[in-house]
Design a protein around this motif. Sequence first.
Motif, mmCIF file in Angstrom:
data_model
loop_
_atom_site.group_PDB
_atom_site.id
_atom_site.type_symbol
_atom_site.label_atom_id
_atom_site.label_comp_id
_atom_site.label_asym_id
_atom_site.label_seq_id
_atom_site.Cartn_x
_atom_site.Cartn_y
_atom_site.Cartn_z
ATOM 1 N N ASP A 56 0.843 -1.195 0.000
ATOM 2 C CA ASP A 56 0.000 0.000 0.000
ATOM 3 C C ASP A 56 0.877 1.245 0.000
ATOM 4 N N VAL A 57 0.390 2.306 -0.625
ATOM 5 C CA VAL A 57 1.010 3.623 -0.516
ATOM 6 C C VAL A 57 0.221 4.347 0.561
ATOM 7 N N LYS A 58 0.881 4.673 1.664
ATOM 8 C CA LYS A 58 0.187 5.243 2.811
ATOM 9 C C LYS A 58 -0.056 6.739 2.661
ATOM 10 N N SER A 95 5.459 7.538 1.850
ATOM 11 C CA SER A 95 5.420 6.437 2.812
ATOM 12 C C SER A 95 4.737 5.233 2.183
ATOM 13 N N PHE A 96 5.409 4.106 2.245
ATOM 14 C CA PHE A 96 4.886 2.849 1.722
ATOM 15 C C PHE A 96 4.720 1.861 2.862
ATOM 16 N N GLU A 97 3.675 1.037 2.777
ATOM 17 C CA GLU A 97 3.534 -0.079 3.705
ATOM 18 C C GLU A 97 4.012 -1.328 2.988
ATOM 19 N N GLN A 128 5.413 -3.323 7.837
ATOM 20 C CA GLN A 128 6.360 -2.265 8.170
ATOM 21 C C GLN A 128 6.184 -1.099 7.205
ATOM 22 N N VAL A 129 6.337 0.123 7.710
ATOM 23 C CA VAL A 129 6.232 1.319 6.881
ATOM 24 C C VAL A 129 7.635 1.800 6.533
ATOM 25 N N MET A 130 7.844 2.107 5.258
ATOM 26 C CA MET A 130 9.124 2.621 4.791
ATOM 27 C C MET A 130 8.883 4.013 4.226
#
Length: 72
Positions: free
Chosen positions: A16-18, A33-35, A40-42
């Motif tokens: 997902d793209v957060k 921010s990517f999930e 985990q979020v990167m």
Amino acid sequence: MAKQKELPEIDLDVSDVKRIALTTDPQGETIISFEMAGGQVMNLVFSPEAFGKLEAMMAKANEAQAQVSPIQ
């Protein structure tokens, strides 16, 4: 001068793209921010120059994709 060691590429599965945080300051950073698949979020932090390059590359990719799969 010593030859710089080549670093391995890292492949991460994005689920997902957060969010995308854009700054109003032209000299500021952009954060995407990517999930990841595991939860985990990167956060990717882009300089204005790097984000401009990403935007240009995405525009070219979208154009190429439209040539292959036009909307009907």
